[in-house]
Design a protein around this motif. Structure first.
Motif, PDB file in Angstrom:
ATOM      1  N   ALA A  44       0.534  -1.207   0.063  1.00  0.00           N
ATOM      2  CA  ALA A  44      -0.380  -0.168  -0.064  1.00  0.00           C
ATOM      3  C   ALA A  44       0.653   1.240   0.014  1.00  0.00           C
ATOM      4  O   ALA A  44       0.367   1.654  -0.626  1.00  0.00           O
ATOM      5  N   VAL A  64       2.789   1.848  -3.166  1.00  0.00           N
ATOM      6  CA  VAL A  64       1.839   2.523  -4.421  1.00  0.00           C
ATOM      7  C   VAL A  64       1.499   3.804  -4.048  1.00  0.00           C
ATOM      8  O   VAL A  64       0.180   4.276  -4.584  1.00  0.00           O
ATOM      9  N   GLY A  65       1.297   4.267  -2.671  1.00  0.00           N
ATOM     10  CA  GLY A  65       0.685   5.721  -2.100  1.00  0.00           C
ATOM     11  C   GLY A  65      -0.500   5.098  -1.794  1.00  0.00           C
ATOM     12  O   GLY A  65      -1.790   6.356  -2.491  1.00  0.00           O
ATOM     13  N   LYS A  66      -1.143   4.115  -1.223  1.00  0.00           N
ATOM     14  CA  LYS A  66      -2.235   4.029  -1.404  1.00  0.00           C
ATOM     15  C   LYS A  66      -2.671   4.350   0.438  1.00  0.00           C
ATOM     16  O   LYS A  66      -2.436   4.115   0.998  1.00  0.00           O
ATOM     17  N   ASP A  67      -4.231   5.322   0.483  1.00  0.00           N
ATOM     18  CA  ASP A  67      -4.455   5.807   1.771  1.00  0.00           C
ATOM     19  C   ASP A  67      -5.721   4.216   2.004  1.00  0.00           C
ATOM     20  O   ASP A  67      -6.803   5.348   1.639  1.00  0.00           O
ATOM     21  N   VAL A  68      -5.468   2.919   1.626  1.00  0.00           N
ATOM     22  CA  VAL A  68      -6.859   2.117   2.250  1.00  0.00           C
ATOM     23  C   VAL A  68      -6.743   2.046   3.994  1.00  0.00           C
ATOM     24  O   VAL A  68      -4.934   1.831   4.031  1.00  0.00           O
TER      25      VAL A  68
END
Lengths: 346, 346
Positions: free
Chosen positions: A303, A306-310
């Motif tokens: 996460a 890929v710079g994903k704020d989940v």
């Protein structure tokens, strides 16, 4: 009679001071402590990730699979697969209840129950393997097991066949968590939707998201996808390999017109599907990992990478009312009943 | 000049079709693609779990540690520790920006940045190791690295020393997630409160929980605990080994009068602390695992094994605004500044 610890600490052999689950080896002598339940085991339901690993290691041969299972139990005192780290659950008949628990539980000797705690922490002996379904990982044995005071269990309902109840209860955390997470109108992606937990999750997701929700089911193989299409629970069924994150990303982007999933639920029983789950999910959405093949670091670093704020949740096999919710889901859905009967009803 | 994929897929060598992070080996040739950034690396900040593992494997000898690190990079094209699965981050100077990115970023060659994506997916070469702090895992090198289009970074602030900024940014996901999770009045348990991420989390937890909140800091060793007591951020400091779940359970029960934690944050950099985290938390509370030493199955099966209905979150190194929040936390707290200066300020 000796007094045992609520969490089964008295059974830990090595390393000392750990809990029964992370312990390498636990004491599986079938002498009852005052707060334990002794069971005559009928059927083991090996965790899917674990059974697939053992089956592949033994070339699918039932005899060799059985020997492999016995070796694990002989070494560790429990059916705790050292490769996958996972267990499973069992059906058995109550043989004895420690005096400390008598009267506190709605249970008497002779009752038939399914344990809702993992085999990876359950003291177990296998005398003999009497039957095996290599497709489902349900293994009949002669043997005994111990349930600790903190151990969860469900009495087997009369009107649902054992094997079906066991199959449902084994994954009952997944639909129960789905019910907590999915809100009306949500877009939901279910990875591995055609497996046992996947089907329960899909059925519950449809129910929770309602008519305004949008459900995407991912499965590998055209035959499985066709079965999912016939069920009609998903708005879109995608035939994809979940270990190929880029394929999944592009398909979910297309099917949601770039909106992506509010909630993604991973029920795939093979490793390497963390990234597909993360990429399927919108920013600030939720990924729920029910698969025991999930790697913590692959998810965490994936996460970030890929710079994903989940929001990523570790699938907890237990949530309040999980057994009832799942059995009721089965009672409500003729289609789910038919599926489980075809697959687990002998 | 060749065009690259946003997520760096064009650098994956084996297995094909995976993302750079889970890949075993990526292409670390320092020839720029059109959407990449080329960096001259100054300092690697190896992930704590990873550095501890390498240090122990090499008996603490800096030369051997350096050889071990070079070997990892030679084999995998990135500093991705195969034992712990984790990476770290780096400081470098921008040498070239691919034409596709020019003008889109607030960045020019010569700028000094810290990468906020893991070393476990960053193409890297090490020509020479020029310095090493075996206490902190900060390693000065001559070498180069590539940042993908999706890669996060932070320009280094002028008024904060590099090493301190790097140390803060390396764990900036943890205090940012703490800020999201902890509400005023919450009871919060921080495991591994004396380490780098633990201190940032503790500082933020105190701020977020406010004067009506109750903060419990767990750390191993009396000297570390004494330092935590002097800081005054925690209401209670407990000197405990987090791999001993029963000790932790009893201490937290006592300190909270049986209430247990609303939120438990795990920052311990050794394996085997999942169960202590779960047992510290109240039913329907939240456990946030920031430690890269967390085992997914130990957490999932552990909670089920003790029948605990807790929400377990995988620490995502990225959440919006995480770099700013962390640097501001440092700017606000003279005590945190002093701690980081003492530990990372050369």
């Amino acid at each position: 009679m000796k007094q045992g610890n609520r969490y089964g600490l008295h059974r830990v052999l090595e390393p000392q001071g750990t809990m029964p689950q992370p312990a390498w080896r636990i004491d599986n002598t079938m002498e009852l402590y005052s707060n334990e339940i002794l069971l005559d085991v009928e059927t083991l339901n090996i965790d899917s990730a674990s059974f697939v690993q053992i089956k592949e290691a033994e070339g699918g041969d039932p005899l060799r699979i059985g020997e492999h299972m016995k070796k694990i139990v002989a070494e560790r005192g429990k059916h705790h697969n050292p490769v996958t780290g996972s267990g499973g659950m069992l059906i058995g008949m109550v043989r004895a209840i420690g005096p400390e628990l008598q009267g506190k539980l709605d249970l008497v000797p002779g009752d038939r129950i399914a344990t809702l705690v993992s085999l990876s922490l359950t003291p177990l002996t296998i005398e003999e393997i009497t039957g095996m379904d290599v497709k489902t990982g349900q293994v009949d044995i002669k043997g005994q097991a111990i349930l600790f005071e903190s151990g969860l269990f469900a009495k087997l309902p009369d009107e649902i066949a054992d094997r079906i109840a066991l199959a449902v209860l084994d994954v009952c955390g997944a639909p129960a968590q789905t019910e907590k997470l999915v809100k009306p109108g949500d877009t939901v992606v279910v990875l591995g939707a055609g497996g046992k937990s996947g089907l329960m999750v899909l059925c519950q997701a449809r129910k929770s998201a309602g008519p305004t929700g949008r459900i995407l089911a991912l499965e590998y193989g055209e035959a499985s996808c066709e079965r999912l299409r016939e069920l009609g629970w998903a708005d879109v069924v995608l035939n994809l390999d979940a270990t190929k994150p880029v394929d999944v990303l592009q398909a979910v982007e297309k099917a949601t017109e770039g909106r992506m999933a509010d909630v993604t639920i991973n029920c795939v029983n093979i490793p390497g599907t963390e990234m597909a789950s993360i990429l399927s999910t919108r920013d600030e959405g939720t990924v729920y990992f029910f698969s025991m093949a999930t790697s913590f670091t692959a998810a965490a670093l994936g996460a970030e990478g890929v710079g994903k704020d989940v929001n990523m949740i570790i699938g907890n096999g237990y949530t309040k009312g999980h057994a009832d919710l799942s059995l009721n889901l089965l009672r409500e859905s003729k289609q789910l009943q038919a599926l489980f009967e075809a697959k687990y009803g002998m």
